[in-house]
Scaffold this motif. Sequence first.
Motif, PDB file in Angstrom:
ATOM      1  N   ILE A 479       0.854  -1.175   0.000  1.00  0.00           N
ATOM      2  CA  ILE A 479       0.000   0.000   0.000  1.00  0.00           C
ATOM      3  C   ILE A 479       0.897   1.233   0.000  1.00  0.00           C
ATOM      4  N   HIS A 480       0.625   2.181  -0.865  1.00  0.00           N
ATOM      5  CA  HIS A 480       1.476   3.363  -1.008  1.00  0.00           C
ATOM      6  C   HIS A 480       1.054   4.405   0.024  1.00  0.00           C
ATOM      7  N   VAL A 481       1.919   4.620   0.997  1.00  0.00           N
ATOM      8  CA  VAL A 481       1.621   5.517   2.115  1.00  0.00           C
ATOM      9  C   VAL A 481       2.797   6.458   2.347  1.00  0.00           C
ATOM     10  N   ASN A 482       2.522   7.739   2.385  1.00  0.00           N
ATOM     11  CA  ASN A 482       3.534   8.742   2.699  1.00  0.00           C
ATOM     12  C   ASN A 482       4.818   8.552   1.891  1.00  0.00           C
ATOM     13  N   GLY A 483       4.648   8.249   0.610  1.00  0.00           N
ATOM     14  CA  GLY A 483       5.779   8.152  -0.305  1.00  0.00           C
ATOM     15  C   GLY A 483       6.470   6.817  -0.344  1.00  0.00           C
ATOM     16  N   ASN A 484       5.951   5.823   0.359  1.00  0.00           N
ATOM     17  CA  ASN A 484       6.592   4.511   0.404  1.00  0.00           C
ATOM     18  C   ASN A 484       5.592   3.406   0.106  1.00  0.00           C
ATOM     19  N   ASP A 485       6.061   2.351  -0.572  1.00  0.00           N
ATOM     20  CA  ASP A 485       5.250   1.153  -0.767  1.00  0.00           C
ATOM     21  C   ASP A 485       5.457   0.246   0.440  1.00  0.00           C
ATOM     22  N   LEU A 486       4.462   0.172   1.305  1.00  0.00           N
ATOM     23  CA  LEU A 486       4.570  -0.570   2.554  1.00  0.00           C
ATOM     24  C   LEU A 486       3.977  -1.967   2.404  1.00  0.00           C
ATOM     25  N   ASN A 487       4.667  -2.955   2.971  1.00  0.00           N
ATOM     26  CA  ASN A 487       4.168  -4.327   2.941  1.00  0.00           C
ATOM     27  C   ASN A 487       2.901  -4.439   3.784  1.00  0.00           C
ATOM     28  N   MET A 488       1.943  -5.221   3.280  1.00  0.00           N
ATOM     29  CA  MET A 488       0.661  -5.361   3.974  1.00  0.00           C
ATOM     30  C   MET A 488       0.117  -6.770   3.765  1.00  0.00           C
ATOM     31  N   TRP A 489      -0.584  -7.285   4.796  1.00  0.00           N
ATOM     32  CA  TRP A 489      -1.442  -8.447   4.574  1.00  0.00           C
ATOM     33  C   TRP A 489      -2.857  -8.127   5.042  1.00  0.00           C
ATOM     34  N   MET A 490      -3.804  -8.860   4.490  1.00  0.00           N
ATOM     35  CA  MET A 490      -5.210  -8.669   4.852  1.00  0.00           C
ATOM     36  C   MET A 490      -5.898 -10.017   4.902  1.00  0.00           C
ATOM     37  N   ILE A 491      -6.749 -10.197   5.909  1.00  0.00           N
ATOM     38  CA  ILE A 491      -7.579 -11.389   6.042  1.00  0.00           C
ATOM     39  C   ILE A 491      -9.034 -10.939   6.027  1.00  0.00           C
ATOM     40  N   LYS A 492      -9.799 -11.450   5.054  1.00  0.00           N
ATOM     41  CA  LYS A 492     -11.208 -11.095   4.923  1.00  0.00           C
ATOM     42  C   LYS A 492     -12.080 -12.245   5.435  1.00  0.00           C
ATOM     43  N   PRO A 493     -13.304 -11.955   5.782  1.00  0.00           N
ATOM     44  CA  PRO A 493     -14.209 -13.047   6.175  1.00  0.00           C
ATOM     45  C   PRO A 493     -14.317 -14.094   5.069  1.00  0.00           C
ATOM     46  N   ALA A 494     -14.510 -15.337   5.461  1.00  0.00           N
ATOM     47  CA  ALA A 494     -14.575 -16.429   4.483  1.00  0.00           C
ATOM     48  C   ALA A 494     -15.716 -16.238   3.494  1.00  0.00           C
ATOM     49  N   ASP A 495     -16.806 -15.634   3.961  1.00  0.00           N
ATOM     50  CA  ASP A 495     -17.949 -15.393   3.074  1.00  0.00           C
ATOM     51  C   ASP A 495     -17.964 -13.943   2.598  1.00  0.00           C
ATOM     52  N   PHE A 496     -16.783 -13.389   2.396  1.00  0.00           N
ATOM     53  CA  PHE A 496     -16.643 -11.986   2.014  1.00  0.00           C
ATOM     54  C   PHE A 496     -17.516 -11.634   0.812  1.00  0.00           C
ATOM     55  N   ASP A 497     -18.213 -10.513   0.949  1.00  0.00           N
ATOM     56  CA  ASP A 497     -19.081 -10.004  -0.106  1.00  0.00           C
ATOM     57  C   ASP A 497     -18.684  -8.552  -0.358  1.00  0.00           C
ATOM     58  N   ALA A 498     -18.110  -8.280  -1.515  1.00  0.00           N
ATOM     59  CA  ALA A 498     -17.586  -6.940  -1.820  1.00  0.00           C
ATOM     60  C   ALA A 498     -18.672  -5.876  -1.866  1.00  0.00           C
ATOM     61  N   SER A 499     -19.934  -6.276  -1.899  1.00  0.00           N
ATOM     62  CA  SER A 499     -21.019  -5.295  -1.927  1.00  0.00           C
ATOM     63  C   SER A 499     -21.432  -4.859  -0.520  1.00  0.00           C
ATOM     64  N   LYS A 500     -20.816  -5.495   0.486  1.00  0.00           N
ATOM     65  CA  LYS A 500     -21.135  -5.144   1.876  1.00  0.00           C
ATOM     66  C   LYS A 500     -19.968  -4.388   2.512  1.00  0.00           C
ATOM     67  N   GLU A 501     -20.244  -3.812   3.678  1.00  0.00           N
ATOM     68  CA  GLU A 501     -19.199  -3.097   4.414  1.00  0.00           C
ATOM     69  C   GLU A 501     -18.833  -3.854   5.676  1.00  0.00           C
ATOM     70  N   TYR A 502     -17.535  -3.837   5.994  1.00  0.00           N
ATOM     71  CA  TYR A 502     -17.030  -4.572   7.147  1.00  0.00           C
ATOM     72  C   TYR A 502     -16.201  -3.649   8.035  1.00  0.00           C
ATOM     73  N   PRO A 503     -16.207  -3.896   9.330  1.00  0.00           N
ATOM     74  CA  PRO A 503     -15.281  -3.158  10.199  1.00  0.00           C
ATOM     75  C   PRO A 503     -13.856  -3.658   9.963  1.00  0.00           C
ATOM     76  N   LEU A 504     -12.888  -2.782  10.183  1.00  0.00           N
ATOM     77  CA  LEU A 504     -11.477  -3.109   9.967  1.00  0.00           C
ATOM     78  C   LEU A 504     -10.753  -3.100  11.300  1.00  0.00           C
ATOM     79  N   PHE A 505     -10.012  -4.182  11.577  1.00  0.00           N
ATOM     80  CA  PHE A 505      -9.205  -4.277  12.794  1.00  0.00           C
ATOM     81  C   PHE A 505      -7.753  -4.455  12.376  1.00  0.00           C
ATOM     82  N   MET A 506      -6.895  -3.514  12.765  1.00  0.00           N
ATOM     83  CA  MET A 506      -5.502  -3.517  12.335  1.00  0.00           C
ATOM     84  C   MET A 506      -4.575  -3.972  13.456  1.00  0.00           C
TER      85      MET A 506
END
Length: 743
Positions: A479-506
């Motif tokens: 993810i490009h943040v403050n001038g740098n490409d930072l390494n990131m991982w993400m875990i989504k719900p198994a039944d993830f639906d891109a048309s819905k909204e989810y809370p984010l926990f970092m």
Amino acid sequence: MKFTKLLLLFCIFATFLTSAQNKEITLEDIWTGAFRTEGMDALHSMKNGQQYSVLNFDRTSGTTSIDVYDYKTLKKVKTLVNSNQLEAIPNFSDYTFSEDESNILLATDVTRIFRRSSLGTYYVYNTKTKDLSLVAEEQIQEPTFSPDGTKIAYGYKNNLFVKDLSSGTTTQITFDGEKNKIINGITDWVYEEEFGFVRAFEWNAASDKIAFIRFDETQVPEFSMDVYGSALYPTQDVFKYPKAGEANALVSLHLYELKTDTVTEVKVNKDYTDFYIPRIKWTNDPDVLSAHYLNRHQNELDLWFIDAKNQTATLVLEERDVAYVDVTDNLTFLKDNSFIWTSEKDGYNHIYHYSKEGDLINQVTKGNWEVTSYYGYDEKSHRIFYQSTENGSINRDIYSIKLNGRDKERLTKSEGTNRASFSADFSYFINTFSNASTPPEYTLNDAKTGDLIKSIKDNDKLSETLLDYKTSKKEFSTIHVNGNDLNMWMIKPADFDASKEYPLFMYQYSGPGSQSVSNTWNSANDYWYQYLAQKGYIVACVDGRGTGYKGADFKKVTQKELGKYEVEDQIEAARQLGKLPYIDASRIGIWGWSYGGFMSSNALFKGNDVFKMAIAVAPVTSWRFYDSVYTERYMTTPQENPSGYDDNSPINHVDKLKGDFLLIHGTADDNVHVQNTMRMVEALVQANKQFEWMIYPDKNHGIYGGNTRLHLYTKMSDFIDRTLGDKIPEASKNHEEKVKIKG
């Protein structure tokens, strides 16, 4: 690889992709060991290079044995000793060979002191005569064979002793040791924690001299911790702990001559006023000792060669850095006393070869990548073996290269995290491999080519177990943040639906040189993130500026301002992720432990328009409360850099708190003292800010034991549900701005 195993791995991969199973992970599953990986017992490569030994424990009989195996066949060759044959001890927990492997030091009744230090009762077992002898009646520290195997040196009550194994005579070397005043040959708390070693004495090759470091703690302030226990009255643990800017132990280097029974102090040809001696090591010449001298700011490291015969010292190498110089255990002396050294002086951590006079012969490795582990040098093939990030900063591979920097060979083939344990003659290595979708696999490999010889152990049972559970793939990106490409991982719900909204926990840790985004198998926390994902949360982790394995400039940008750039990166990353159409920007939380708790607190306070909640476990709340060696490495002293300490301390930003805050600490934390949390609590109270907190009595920095971890993670999970999970998930809404994420 057999077809059946390929089919199994395909099924596992498909499961991670589709996550079609219905069984849900529970907190009890995580903390009662349902997903425990099977590892290999710590092994010792025998001197012949063709065999290795392992400590085996028989749960039925409660006995232990040291068994020898053949590298090539992996079959057991013999048992060197079994505790069922020893009347004096029912079992032992560790062992060490003498150099010729005829004697074995057996550890029993080991009692932990701090993170690395312990006391124990030790015996010597002779493999030829089968005799067993007690080293000392008392519990002692760091017993170590002389190279010729005839003696053992050890620490007891802050003094050093030598026992002659043939005569049974014990000689006391030092006499001024006293608790919380003088320590001889064993490190103080801050050296143990921050320089990573306990034994501060070393035998020379001829077994006739011992070099040791003496610590004068007289002027170091004391820290006390209440120990509540179960008795009517609590007790106190009092120990010397130098906080940032306070007095350190005064260190000095000494030599003990066995023949004359005399101790002399070593002097070098430079006036050091406030310094550390973080490493000592004899060269192959029994009369030449090497010693690292490091200034208090830790940006000037000197390597000295000391002639023990005439007590002269020669400055061989100087390392300088505008920020700090890392201390490592990579110094390796070749037969001609030229030496191998690692350094970041070209901007990345690499391997160098120097003459015994300190002249650079050549830089062995080069490139915009990091050497992450140095495994050793093979005199026969003239090859160096190392681990690096040449295949991407989140991956690790094993390589070999000639001492002259030519003929580099990549020895591992699979993308992910590879770690090696080499045989004594560098003919074989046992590789431990895993990645985000493959649990640890242990294989025997040819050290010349890296070719697989035999599979030793895998975790297919765990893989099969996970097939029954609802799990999600860990997705890596930048993810490009403050001038740098930072390494990131993400875990989504198994039944993830891109048309819905989810809370984010970092999640993040973010400490200097650390890494939380790596292509390796799950930790216990990863299963917790899967648990949260199945409840409807998206979990993400971003390694911001200041973290490691992307070059010195990226790592050291936070110098003198810990908590500034790292926090800015977490806030901006959260802001960008909140613009994704499937993330609810009004429900973003963050958590961390230790340095990560310092960060999550700051992120919630300074990013009060982005983060709705934060959890801080065992956090540093002001670097003024933390130890001198770690803190001053990055911040210099509070006297020199008061604004660096105060501008980014969470306790100075409590007035900005708007969201929900959970603060957690153990009262027996000798590392990040509970004082940090108590001062934070007082600041929050005086700012009239409501928050939640939990104190775990007599628990150290790891906060574990019995049901403690289950209780801790239950509390955190409940807090997340109450603060982020009130509407999981809600109907989709469109965002005009979208974040650009590189896959």
